[in-house]
Motif scaffolding. Sequence first.
Motif, PDB file in Angstrom:
ATOM      1  N   ARG A  53      -2.106 -19.142  -5.704  1.00 18.20           N
ATOM      2  CA  ARG A  53      -2.033 -18.694  -3.776  1.00 18.20           C
ATOM      3  C   ARG A  53      -2.997 -17.889  -3.563  1.00 18.20           C
ATOM      4  O   ARG A  53      -3.752 -17.253  -3.786  1.00 18.20           O
ATOM      5  N   ALA A  54      -2.990 -17.726  -2.355  1.00 17.73           N
ATOM      6  CA  ALA A  54      -3.510 -17.098  -0.664  1.00 17.73           C
ATOM      7  C   ALA A  54      -2.889 -15.634  -0.628  1.00 17.73           C
ATOM      8  O   ALA A  54      -1.406 -15.875  -0.264  1.00 17.73           O
ATOM      9  N   TRP A  55      -3.444 -14.699  -0.019  1.00 17.45           N
ATOM     10  CA  TRP A  55      -2.651 -13.697   0.243  1.00 17.45           C
ATOM     11  C   TRP A  55      -3.652 -13.128   0.893  1.00 17.45           C
ATOM     12  O   TRP A  55      -4.419 -13.341   1.028  1.00 17.45           O
ATOM     13  N   PHE A  56      -2.850 -12.285   2.452  1.00 13.60           N
ATOM     14  CA  PHE A  56      -3.866 -11.943   3.350  1.00 13.60           C
ATOM     15  C   PHE A  56      -3.655 -10.273   3.365  1.00 13.60           C
ATOM     16  O   PHE A  56      -1.944 -10.070   3.955  1.00 13.60           O
ATOM     17  N   ALA A  57      -3.792  -9.354   3.495  1.00 11.22           N
ATOM     18  CA  ALA A  57      -3.568  -7.951   2.972  1.00 11.22           C
ATOM     19  C   ALA A  57      -3.933  -7.740   4.699  1.00 11.22           C
ATOM     20  O   ALA A  57      -4.772  -7.342   5.349  1.00 11.22           O
ATOM     21  N   LEU A  58      -3.021  -7.378   5.761  1.00 12.24           N
ATOM     22  CA  LEU A  58      -2.848  -7.276   6.637  1.00 12.24           C
ATOM     23  C   LEU A  58      -3.056  -5.929   7.101  1.00 12.24           C
ATOM     24  O   LEU A  58      -1.894  -4.516   6.446  1.00 12.24           O
ATOM     25  N   THR A  59      -3.644  -5.394   8.136  1.00 13.75           N
ATOM     26  CA  THR A  59      -3.674  -3.891   8.916  1.00 13.75           C
ATOM     27  C   THR A  59      -3.903  -3.836   9.821  1.00 13.75           C
ATOM     28  O   THR A  59      -4.665  -4.314  11.044  1.00 13.75           O
ATOM     29  N   ARG A  60      -3.422  -2.264  10.297  1.00 12.42           N
ATOM     30  CA  ARG A  60      -3.861  -2.628  11.842  1.00 12.42           C
ATOM     31  C   ARG A  60      -5.261  -1.471  12.077  1.00 12.42           C
ATOM     32  O   ARG A  60      -5.505  -0.572  10.903  1.00 12.42           O
ATOM     33  N   LYS A  61      -5.650  -1.305  12.978  1.00  9.79           N
ATOM     34  CA  LYS A  61      -6.177  -0.431  13.826  1.00  9.79           C
ATOM     35  C   LYS A  61      -6.156   1.208  12.286  1.00  9.79           C
ATOM     36  O   LYS A  61      -5.211   1.412  12.894  1.00  9.79           O
ATOM     37  N   GLY A  62      -7.028   1.560  11.520  1.00 16.20           N
ATOM     38  CA  GLY A  62      -6.657   2.644  10.891  1.00 16.20           C
ATOM     39  C   GLY A  62      -6.083   2.368   9.854  1.00 16.20           C
ATOM     40  O   GLY A  62      -6.046   3.862   8.832  1.00 16.20           O
ATOM     41  N   GLY A  63      -5.493   1.989   9.790  1.00 18.66           N
ATOM     42  CA  GLY A  63      -5.969   1.308   7.674  1.00 18.66           C
ATOM     43  C   GLY A  63      -4.077   1.143   7.542  1.00 18.66           C
ATOM     44  O   GLY A  63      -4.047   0.683   6.190  1.00 18.66           O
ATOM     45  N   LYS A  64      -3.238   1.255   8.328  1.00 21.40           N
ATOM     46  CA  LYS A  64      -2.254   1.190   8.405  1.00 21.40           C
ATOM     47  C   LYS A  64      -1.363  -0.122   7.640  1.00 21.40           C
ATOM     48  O   LYS A  64      -1.874  -1.625   8.969  1.00 21.40           O
ATOM     49  N   VAL A  65      -0.711  -0.697   6.825  1.00 20.97           N
ATOM     50  CA  VAL A  65      -0.667  -2.062   6.674  1.00 20.97           C
ATOM     51  C   VAL A  65       0.708  -3.246   7.226  1.00 20.97           C
ATOM     52  O   VAL A  65       1.555  -2.129   7.539  1.00 20.97           O
ATOM     53  N   ILE A  66       0.422  -3.707   7.982  1.00 18.96           N
ATOM     54  CA  ILE A  66       1.500  -5.133   8.519  1.00 18.96           C
ATOM     55  C   ILE A  66       2.330  -6.127   7.724  1.00 18.96           C
ATOM     56  O   ILE A  66       1.338  -6.808   7.249  1.00 18.96           O
ATOM     57  N   PRO A  67       2.911  -5.458   6.672  1.00 19.72           N
ATOM     58  CA  PRO A  67       4.091  -6.310   6.319  1.00 19.72           C
ATOM     59  C   PRO A  67       4.682  -8.315   7.184  1.00 19.72           C
ATOM     60  O   PRO A  67       4.569  -7.702   8.402  1.00 19.72           O
ATOM     61  N   LEU A  68       4.820  -8.831   5.939  1.00 17.56           N
ATOM     62  CA  LEU A  68       4.997 -10.133   7.067  1.00 17.56           C
ATOM     63  C   LEU A  68       6.376  -9.925   7.272  1.00 17.56           C
ATOM     64  O   LEU A  68       6.523 -10.407   8.424  1.00 17.56           O
ATOM     65  N   ALA A  69       7.429  -9.007   7.687  1.00 18.51           N
ATOM     66  CA  ALA A  69       8.901  -8.623   8.308  1.00 18.51           C
ATOM     67  C   ALA A  69       8.131  -8.077   9.679  1.00 18.51           C
ATOM     68  O   ALA A  69       9.058  -8.217  10.696  1.00 18.51           O
ATOM     69  N   GLU A  99      -1.595  -6.031  -5.156  1.00 21.71           N
ATOM     70  CA  GLU A  99      -2.613  -5.447  -5.761  1.00 21.71           C
ATOM     71  C   GLU A  99      -1.745  -3.931  -5.559  1.00 21.71           C
ATOM     72  O   GLU A  99      -1.060  -3.575  -5.996  1.00 21.71           O
ATOM     73  N   ARG A 100      -2.462  -3.269  -3.984  1.00 25.44           N
ATOM     74  CA  ARG A 100      -2.036  -2.128  -3.462  1.00 25.44           C
ATOM     75  C   ARG A 100      -0.587  -2.339  -2.377  1.00 25.44           C
ATOM     76  O   ARG A 100      -0.267  -1.733  -1.808  1.00 25.44           O
ATOM     77  N   TYR A 101      -1.153  -3.691  -2.273  1.00 24.49           N
ATOM     78  CA  TYR A 101      -0.079  -3.774  -0.836  1.00 24.49           C
ATOM     79  C   TYR A 101       1.744  -4.812  -0.825  1.00 24.49           C
ATOM     80  O   TYR A 101       1.976  -5.696  -1.954  1.00 24.49           O
ATOM     81  N   LYS A 102       2.377  -4.146  -0.611  1.00 27.04           N
ATOM     82  CA  LYS A 102       3.787  -4.904  -0.506  1.00 27.04           C
ATOM     83  C   LYS A 102       4.418  -5.596   0.429  1.00 27.04           C
ATOM     84  O   LYS A 102       4.505  -4.676   1.739  1.00 27.04           O
ATOM     85  N   GLY A 103       4.598  -6.400   0.807  1.00 25.58           N
ATOM     86  CA  GLY A 103       5.808  -7.269   1.515  1.00 25.58           C
ATOM     87  C   GLY A 103       4.575  -8.025   1.950  1.00 25.58           C
ATOM     88  O   GLY A 103       5.096  -8.179   3.635  1.00 25.58           O
TER      89      GLY A 103
END
Length: 196
Positions: free
Chosen positions: A51-67, A98-102
């Motif tokens: 399983r590979a996963w990508f913790a996507l974030t905007r500048k500033g650290g806000k998570v970008i969910p796949l949705a 980990e601490r990331y959702k979606g």
Amino acid sequence: MSNYLLLLFIFVNFLFGIHPASAHKVKTTADVGATLHIEPNDTPRAGEETRAWFALTRKGGKVIPLAQCDCQLLIYAEPHASGEPPLLEPTLKSISAERYKGIPGADITFPRPGSYQLLLRGKPTTGSKFKPFELKYRVTVAVGTAQKKLTPQVAKNVNQNITEEQTQGVPIWAIAALGFFGMGVLLFVVQRVNKD
């Protein structure tokens, strides 16, 4: 005595190539960053699902969910030519890790050991605000226990620049020579420490 233990530890690390485990791979663009993690322990094995996963974030650290991201994952065997079709196009799905959702994730089975490039492309869905991005990750795949059957074209693409000698590993004589060299260096250092 503690000096000898420290020297022995350094020698063993040198001889066997023990290095601290590499952390997740982080890539950024102007306003998007993504941390890639491959389970287990960022060490995929050929022929075994990982399983590979990508913790996507905007500048500033806000998570970008796949949705909120129209994302696509393309996998190429290295080296590959520009314009060449990807070897794999796994479907991304929303996962929690980990601490990331979606966040975007995919189950991948790499066909052969070797080097691969993972290309993550994304653009915002309606209502999301970030610039379209393209992030490239280089991944090394180890030998696995269950090799997957490949079509001749896939096998050719993955192995086009690998000779039989390259896939056999390090010869035993090279390991022994490295061991003797390392022991000689260790003995030299120990003698120098004893003289001081």
